[in-house]
Design a protein around this motif. Sequence first.
Motif, PDB file in Angstrom:
ATOM      1  N   PRO A  20      -3.451 -48.541 -13.932  1.00 28.86           N
ATOM      2  CA  PRO A  20      -2.785 -49.814 -14.235  1.00 28.86           C
ATOM      3  C   PRO A  20      -1.464 -49.989 -13.486  1.00 28.86           C
ATOM      4  O   PRO A  20      -0.432 -50.308 -14.071  1.00 28.86           O
ATOM      5  N   ASN A  21      -1.498 -49.771 -12.181  1.00 26.44           N
ATOM      6  CA  ASN A  21      -0.300 -49.986 -11.372  1.00 26.44           C
ATOM      7  C   ASN A  21      -0.724 -50.384  -9.965  1.00 26.44           C
ATOM      8  O   ASN A  21      -1.848 -50.108  -9.536  1.00 26.44           O
ATOM      9  N   CYS A  30      -2.327 -44.490 -17.581  1.00 29.57           N
ATOM     10  CA  CYS A  30      -3.772 -44.620 -17.326  1.00 29.57           C
ATOM     11  C   CYS A  30      -4.572 -44.328 -18.582  1.00 29.57           C
ATOM     12  O   CYS A  30      -5.606 -44.945 -18.815  1.00 29.57           O
ATOM     13  N   ALA A  35      -4.014 -49.699 -21.519  1.00 33.98           N
ATOM     14  CA  ALA A  35      -4.701 -49.760 -20.225  1.00 33.98           C
ATOM     15  C   ALA A  35      -6.202 -49.948 -20.420  1.00 33.98           C
ATOM     16  O   ALA A  35      -6.835 -50.721 -19.694  1.00 33.98           O
ATOM     17  N   ARG A  38      -6.876 -53.591 -21.358  1.00 32.57           N
ATOM     18  CA  ARG A  38      -6.723 -54.464 -20.187  1.00 32.57           C
ATOM     19  C   ARG A  38      -7.923 -54.300 -19.259  1.00 32.57           C
ATOM     20  O   ARG A  38      -8.414 -55.265 -18.679  1.00 32.57           O
ATOM     21  N   ILE A  66      -8.411 -44.867 -15.748  1.00 29.91           N
ATOM     22  CA  ILE A  66      -8.377 -45.428 -17.101  1.00 29.91           C
ATOM     23  C   ILE A  66      -9.550 -44.921 -17.924  1.00 29.91           C
ATOM     24  O   ILE A  66      -9.385 -44.497 -19.063  1.00 29.91           O
TER      25      ILE A  66
END
Length: 166
Positions: A20-21, A30, A35, A38, A66
Amino acid sequence: NIRFAAHMGAGVVGTETGAPNTEYKFEEACWSDWALERFIDGLRPVVEYAEKMGVIIAIEPLYKHIVCNFERARRVLDAIDSPNLQLIFDPVNVLYAGNYEKQDEIIRTAFELCGNDICCMHLKDFMLENGEMKSVRSGSGLLNYPLLMSYVKTYKPFVHCLLENT
């Protein structure tokens, strides 16, 4: 990719589950529930499109991503609940220096939780070098292939297998 797969007659599009970056690198976030939620929210319309196009989207768990294990993979599969969402099973991807000695349990858990949802497998092996995992060709490392193949025979005897690091 889903549209191209449908037009070319390819049945599966696979993807890892990322971080998530924007740098796409591992960080503790992660593995957060945030995360994962999402990821599920972002994957849901992708799977809906795959359904419309008659293609399977397959996610590949990887310990630095993730979806880092099969418990989280099961959560994704259950949340989206579509036959067009399946898994690429690569047992080496969920192993690392801190858990490889539990590989038998991890393989068993993968098949017990997700065996029916595995659409293909990546076959490779691993060695430890200086405390780090290194991928090597199938059968030449530390992966318990007899156990893995016994589960394949029981749960997925006709699964497509892709050799890596050959």
